[in-house]
Structures are given as structure tokens and as C-alpha cells.
Design a protein around this motif. Structure first.
Motif, mmCIF file in Angstrom:
data_model
loop_
_atom_site.group_PDB
_atom_site.id
_atom_site.type_symbol
_atom_site.label_atom_id
_atom_site.label_comp_id
_atom_site.label_asym_id
_atom_site.label_seq_id
_atom_site.Cartn_x
_atom_site.Cartn_y
_atom_site.Cartn_z
ATOM 1 N N TRP A 41 6.341 4.420 4.545
ATOM 2 C CA TRP A 41 7.069 4.567 5.944
ATOM 3 C C TRP A 41 7.556 5.499 6.225
ATOM 4 N N ASP A 42 7.136 5.874 7.380
ATOM 5 C CA ASP A 42 8.504 7.405 7.563
ATOM 6 C C ASP A 42 9.116 7.559 8.289
ATOM 7 N N MET A 43 10.279 7.307 8.249
ATOM 8 C CA MET A 43 11.692 6.664 9.121
ATOM 9 C C MET A 43 12.504 7.986 9.777
ATOM 10 N N ILE A 44 11.729 9.647 8.876
ATOM 11 C CA ILE A 44 12.079 10.457 10.492
ATOM 12 C C ILE A 44 11.126 10.596 12.022
ATOM 13 N N GLY A 45 9.889 10.028 11.160
ATOM 14 C CA GLY A 45 8.869 9.607 11.920
ATOM 15 C C GLY A 45 8.900 9.093 12.795
ATOM 16 N N GLY A 46 9.654 7.986 13.209
ATOM 17 C CA GLY A 46 10.282 7.113 13.863
ATOM 18 C C GLY A 46 9.529 5.204 13.265
ATOM 19 N N GLY A 47 9.470 4.903 12.072
ATOM 20 C CA GLY A 47 9.164 3.763 11.410
ATOM 21 C C GLY A 47 7.632 3.701 11.582
ATOM 22 N N LYS A 48 6.789 5.347 10.956
ATOM 23 C CA LYS A 48 5.731 4.848 11.174
ATOM 24 C C LYS A 48 4.749 4.422 9.534
ATOM 25 N N LEU A 49 4.355 3.711 9.797
ATOM 26 C CA LEU A 49 3.274 3.520 8.629
ATOM 27 C C LEU A 49 2.603 4.564 7.700
ATOM 28 N N LEU A 50 2.641 5.422 6.727
ATOM 29 C CA LEU A 50 2.483 6.189 6.360
ATOM 30 C C LEU A 50 1.089 6.048 4.838
ATOM 31 N N TYR A 51 0.985 4.815 4.495
ATOM 32 C CA TYR A 51 0.260 4.235 3.716
ATOM 33 C C TYR A 51 0.332 3.243 3.307
ATOM 34 N N SER A 52 -0.536 1.765 3.347
ATOM 35 C CA SER A 52 -0.240 1.151 2.718
ATOM 36 C C SER A 52 -1.276 0.651 1.282
ATOM 37 N N MET A 53 -0.659 0.273 0.223
ATOM 38 C CA MET A 53 -1.797 -0.184 -1.205
ATOM 39 C C MET A 53 -1.732 -0.937 -1.623
ATOM 40 N N GLU A 54 -2.934 -1.773 -2.242
ATOM 41 C CA GLU A 54 -2.717 -3.270 -2.068
ATOM 42 C C GLU A 54 -3.176 -2.963 -3.941
ATOM 43 N N SER A 55 -3.199 -2.566 -4.685
ATOM 44 C CA SER A 55 -3.507 -2.626 -6.470
ATOM 45 C C SER A 55 -3.754 -3.614 -6.845
ATOM 46 N N HIS A 56 -2.725 -5.139 -6.938
ATOM 47 C CA HIS A 56 -1.435 -6.021 -7.403
ATOM 48 C C HIS A 56 -2.909 -7.186 -7.384
ATOM 49 N N ASN A 57 -2.299 -8.433 -7.900
ATOM 50 C CA ASN A 57 -3.348 -9.852 -7.521
ATOM 51 C C ASN A 57 -3.112 -10.319 -7.000
ATOM 52 N N LYS A 58 -1.166 -10.228 -7.187
ATOM 53 C CA LYS A 58 -0.864 -10.719 -7.205
ATOM 54 C C LYS A 58 0.507 -10.610 -6.497
ATOM 55 N N THR A 59 2.364 -11.906 -6.116
ATOM 56 C CA THR A 59 3.148 -10.801 -5.231
ATOM 57 C C THR A 59 3.534 -9.903 -6.275
ATOM 58 N N VAL A 60 4.228 -8.699 -5.000
ATOM 59 C CA VAL A 60 4.670 -7.720 -5.982
ATOM 60 C C VAL A 60 6.332 -8.200 -5.863
ATOM 61 N N THR A 61 6.977 -8.414 -6.630
ATOM 62 C CA THR A 61 8.682 -9.164 -7.272
ATOM 63 C C THR A 61 9.545 -7.850 -6.684
ATOM 64 N N SER A 62 9.211 -6.348 -7.750
ATOM 65 C CA SER A 62 10.556 -5.485 -7.326
ATOM 66 C C SER A 62 9.550 -4.403 -7.693
ATOM 67 N N LEU A 63 10.436 -2.871 -6.432
ATOM 68 C CA LEU A 63 10.394 -1.683 -6.800
ATOM 69 C C LEU A 63 11.043 -1.310 -7.928
ATOM 70 N N CYS A 64 11.568 -0.327 -8.315
ATOM 71 C CA CYS A 64 12.170 0.793 -8.519
ATOM 72 C C CYS A 64 10.984 2.490 -8.158
ATOM 73 N N MET A 65 12.494 2.868 -8.269
ATOM 74 C CA MET A 65 11.620 4.687 -8.555
ATOM 75 C C MET A 65 12.358 5.147 -9.750
ATOM 76 N N GLY A 66 11.173 6.019 -10.220
ATOM 77 C CA GLY A 66 10.995 7.171 -11.931
ATOM 78 C C GLY A 66 10.861 7.538 -11.893
ATOM 79 N N LYS A 67 10.450 8.760 -12.997
ATOM 80 C CA LYS A 67 10.571 10.528 -12.071
ATOM 81 C C LYS A 67 10.230 10.996 -14.050
ATOM 82 N N VAL A 68 8.800 11.654 -13.073
ATOM 83 C CA VAL A 68 7.928 12.153 -13.941
ATOM 84 C C VAL A 68 8.140 13.864 -14.320
ATOM 85 N N GLY A 69 8.123 13.666 -15.748
ATOM 86 C CA GLY A 69 9.573 15.186 -15.492
ATOM 87 C C GLY A 69 7.782 16.699 -15.982
#
Length: 529
Positions: free
Chosen positions: A243-271
Motif C-alpha cells: 500500500w502507498d501511504m503517501i498516495g492516500g492508501g492506494k493499493l499498489l500490488y497484491s501477491m497471491e503466491s502462498h497456498n495457505k494463510t500468511v502468518t508473518s512478514l519481515c524486512m530483509g536486505k540483499v547486498g
């Protein structure tokens, strides 16, 4: 002499293997260290409800499970201590920005504050009428406040020093199970609820309610701010949405790649990886389907996926990008540490820092007396403007290729028949057809060699991928070697078996045509509707 090449099967299937990308190699480099292999497989006996990393090196992390939480060392990954100071299950944990305090919410509705080093129980924040499912400290400089969300549908903003609730943030209609603090402002928070709503709060205008409301359309299990502070990611059902907060809560993308409930998110970083100029942030999601997926929200695509044997409940990624931890519903921790990294104490005193140093082999000085001196530069990689001359690879010939090269056609056919590889046999036969020598070779075969050929024809003539060539060859063999076949019981047996297989194949094809005749009119009628 003209250059010759090995005979290759024309019907060889294409390989499904793909070349691993630099990013997939990066995520695969998170391995279980050999000296702590017992830790990731060690069961804590209860679901790992949450994982939280300290923002200060060496980035210790805490796992909440049952009526306890366990602290792990960020350097050795070994358990440091376990605290069981709760009358009910611990649900969530959060480190303060300086890493000195740890807040933990439990199912009685109390938020506990501990000294992260001495384990001293400092505060009990009581106010929720139901379980305190989520607690979170501000990320930047505020050390005196935290917010919590509970099953009473209330988000509370606490003054830790006085143990009093400053604001009750109302608006949710169901359990509040997740939230996050803004990376750019200590006054802004986001919370997610089972009422399908995500609300953005600003404590400076708390009387006005939430400053923004988003509809995830599923019970929200996890919500995180992205590093810029202008985007958030939400997880609920089998969807992850940006979601884009600056754009007023606009939905940017919806990803449906899991087959069951997504339980947790976190941020990672690739070098820095090939083709990229700077560090790249990724969203890590885990689900009850046992998959961890890495999502590049800049390009809106999945860049890596990994399967685990248990349903996944929580995920954490260390700020120094060296450790990845995943908790399961069965109490198992999967701890991964980057390969090729070493740790060092570089701050001195009682402060420990984590220094990242690439392992570099010790190289001795090359001298003209060394054999290696005359082979220097062999492993250097060409730069963009260099003209690369590759040494031609030596072609390996099999036995039948060597015989074909010497024009010993019959011997080549017999040699490949003895190998019993149908693809190579058909390839040699096609080469002999191109040379107009196949029928001559069949005519010159002795009885034993003819039996070898007839056995091959009987076995593979009815296979669709070989039938076009072998059925025609079988007819020619019967015409050319009819007298030899009549005089040999084994050859007659091959002919009987071949005839039986051909009749069976014809019967199957006729049945399929009849079925096609029945289904085709029905499909045409369905297409018109």
C-alpha cells in the motif's frame, strides 16, 4: 580431413534446470552453522509466536513460546537464558531502540517490560481486557513509550515510566493481532485486525481516531512498514499486499503466491548483486504451507522461495543481514547464518560489535623460482572490453562414433545395439539412413546380431517417439531376412511378439478415436453456450 562430430539423439528432451541467479545464491548462503546444528532442530515444544531482533550489535534475538521467552546470542546463536514469568502464554516481544529493554505481551492482557541483559522484571502494564497479542516500541529515539494491540479490539499507547495508558486508540471491531512502528516518525504506528482493516495512527491527533484506514479483505495476520516509511505491507489469508501511504492508501500490488494463510512478514536486505548498484530491500513472508518467500516490491515479483517441513508461524531477519530465523507451529527454530562471514569484536570495552569481513586466503609473494609464477593470470576474469579466445574443448567420441568415423557401419550398429540406449540406437540408424547404408547393414548381420536387432524392434517399435522409423525398418527386415527368420525359433518369437504389440496398439488407437468422436460434438455444443 573433414571435421567430424558425435552422433546426437534428435529426440532428447530439453532440460528443466535453470541457472541460479545471484540473488538465489545469496539466500541459499544462509546455512546452519556446523557448531550449532543442534539448535535449529531443538524443539521448544510450543508454537513460536514471535521473533524479535535487538537493533544493537551483536543483535541478540528473542523467541516467545508457551509462558516463556528465550533469548539467543546474536554471535554464537546459542540460547542465553529463558524467562518464565507469565501466568499465560507469551504472545509478542519487542526490543527498545537502544536494545536495553524488552517488552513482552501475554494472553492475560498484561505487557511486561524486562531489562534485556539482567532479566529483571521492571514494569507491568495492565489495561487490556483480553490478550495483548502485539507490542512494539518506536524505532527512533523515543525510549519512554510503546503501543500494544489486544483481543479487546483496542490499541493502547503507554507511558512506560509511569505504567499508565496515555491513549486508547479505538476503531477496530475485532482482535488486533499485529502492528508496526514507523521508521521515520516516533508518533506514527500501524495496526492490523481480524476485522480485515489496517489502521494508521498518529498519537499527535489521537482524538481524531485513525488517520487512515485500509481494507485488506481478509483477517490481517501481519503488517510492516517498508524502509522508506511511505509504504506498508499487509498479510492476511494467502495474500500479501503493498500500500502507498503517501498516495492516500492506494493499493499498489497484491501477491497471491502462498497456498495457505500468511502468518508473518519481515524486512530483509540483499547486498550488492550482479546488475544492481546498491543494497536491495526485500519482504520475507512465511505461511502455514511451509514456504518462505522473498518478494522484491520494487519489481513486484518473487525472487526466491524455500520449503520447510513444518507450518511456519514467525520470521525474523537481523539488522546486519547475517542471520535469518524462522519459527514453526511445532516449536522448531530454523536458524540460518550467512556463509563466508566471520565475527569480530571491534568496539572494545563492554560493547560488542559485529564486524563483517570477507574470508580471504593468505597469498604468498610470487617469485620467478616458483612454478606458479609462470601460470599467473590463469584465473583472471576478462573485463568488458577484452576479446576472449577460448581454448577449443576436446570432443569425446563413443565407440559407435569412432566406428562411424572409420565407415565401419555394421560394427557401429551392433555396438550401439549392445549399449541398449534407444535414443543413441535411433540416432545411429538415422545417420545410416542419411548415408544410405542402413539396409545394407541389415543384410550383412549374422543370426546373433539379427536377433539383437529384432529384440530392439520388438521392444521399441510401438513407442510413439520411435514408431515412425522403427515400424518401417521392421517391415524391411522381414522382407530382407525372411528365410533366416523362418529357420530360427527365436526370430519367429520376436516376430510374434511384435505382431501382438502392434495389434494391441492399433486397438488402443481405435478406442481413442471412438472416444474422440463421442466427445467432440459435446465440446462444440458447450463452446456455443
Amino acid at each position: 580431413m573433414a571435421e567430424t562430430f558425435p552422433v546426437k539423439p534428435k529426440l532428447r528432451s530439453t532440460s528443466s534446470k535453470t541457472t541460479p541467479t545471484p540473488e538465489s545464491k545469496y539466500w541459499k548462503s544462509f546455512k546452519i552453522p556446523k557448531d550449532i546444528e543442534s539448535i535449529p532442530s531443538k524443539s521448544l515444544n510450543y508454537p513460536i509466536n514471535s521473533l524479535s531482533f535487538s537493533p544493537i550489535a551483536p543483535h541478540d534475538f528473542v523467541a516467545t513460546h508457551s509462558a516463556s521467552f528465550t533469548s539467543f546470542s546474536g554471535q554464537t546463536l546459542e540460547p542465553k537464558f529463558t524467562v518464565s514469568a507469565f501466568s499465560d502464554a507469551a504472545a509478542s516481544a519487542s526490543f527498545r531502540c537502544d536494545g536495553k529493554l524488552l517488552a513482552v505481551g501475554d494472553l492475560t492482557g498484561t505487557v511486561h517490560v524486562f531489562d534485556a541483559k539482567s532479566r529483571i522484571h521492571l514494569r507491568r502494564l495492565k489495561g487490556h481486557a483480553a490478550a495483548a497479542r502485539h507490542v512494539c516500541y518506536p524505532r527512533a529515539a523515543d525510549k519512554f513509550h510503546l503501543f500494544s494491540g489486544g483481543d479487546d479490539s483496542v490499541v493502547k499507547y503507554w507511558d512506560v515510566t509511569t505504567e499508565k495508558c496515555v491513549f486508547d486508540l479505538l476503531g477496530h471491531k475485532d482482535y488486533v493481532r499485529c502492528g508496526d512502528a514507523s521508521p521515520v516518525s516516533d508518533d506514527m504506528f500501524v495496526s492490523g485486525s481480524y476485522d480485515h482493516k489496517v489502521r494508521v495512527w498518529d498519537v499527535r491527533v489521537s482524538n481524531a481516531g485513525s488517520v487512515m484506514e485500509l481494507n485488506h479483505e481478509k483477517p490481517v495476520e501481519s503488517v510492516i512498514y517498508l524502509p522508506s516509511g511511505g509504504l506498508i505491507a499487509t498479510a492476511g489469508g494467502n495474500y500479501v499486499k503493498i500500500w502507498d501511504m503517501i498516495g492516500g492508501g492506494k493499493l499498489l500490488y497484491s501477491m497471491e503466491s502462498h497456498n495457505k494463510t500468511v502468518t508473518s512478514l519481515c524486512m530483509g536486505k540483499v547486498g550488492r548483486v550482479k546488475g544492481e548498484e546498491a543494497d536491495q530491500y526485500r519482504i520475507l513472508s512465511v505461511s502455514l504451507d511451509g514456504y518462505m518467500k522473498v518478494f522484491d516490491y520494487a519489481k513486484f515479483k518473487i525472487t526466491y522461495s524455500m520449503r520447510f517441513p513444518n507450518p511456519l508461524l514467525s520470521v525474523g531477519f537481523s539488522p546486519d543481514c547475517l542471520t535469518r530465523v524462522i519459527g514453526t507451529t511445532r516449536g522448531t527454530l530454523y536458524i540460518g547464518r550467512r556463509k563466508g562471514k566471520v565475527e569480530s569484536d571491534h568496539l572494545g570495552g563492554d560493547q560488542l560489535g559485529l564486524g563483517v569481513v570477507e574470508d580471504e586466503p593468505q597469498r604468498s609473494v610470487l617469485r620467478p623460482s616458483y612454478f606458479r609464477y609462470f601460470h599467473r593470470g590463469q584465473n583472471m576474469k576478462p573485463s568488458e572490453g577484452d576479446y576472449l579466445i577460448k581454448r577449443p574443448k576436446k570432443v569425446k567420441f563413443s565407440e559407435h562414433d569412432k566406428l562411424l568415423k572409420k565407415f565401419r557401419h555394421k560394427e557401429a550398429l551392433v555396438a550401439v545395439l549392445n549399449r541398449k540406449n534407444p535414443e543413441n540406437v535411433v540416432a545411429v540408424m538415422e545417420e545410416l539412413v542419411a548415408r544410405k547404408k542402413l539396409l545394407k547393414c541389415v543384410s550383412n548381420l549374422d543370426t546373433e546380431e539379427l536377433e539383437l536387432l529384432m529384440g530392439f524392434l520388438q521392444k521399441y517399435s510401438t513407442m510413439p517417439r520411435y514408431a515412425g522409423l522403427l515400424t518401417k525398418l521392421a517391415n524391411k527386415v522381414v522382407e530382407l531376412r525372411a528365410e533366416d527368420i523362418r529357420s530360427s525359433e527365436q526370430l519367429r518369437g520376436h516376430i510374434r511378439n511384435l505382431k501382438r504389440d502392434v495389434e494391441e496398439e492399433i486397438r488402443i488407437q481405435q478406442s481413442l478415436l471412438e472416444i474422440q468422436g463421442i466427445i467432440s460434438p459435446m465440446l462444440r455444443i458447450a463452446a456455443r453456450r
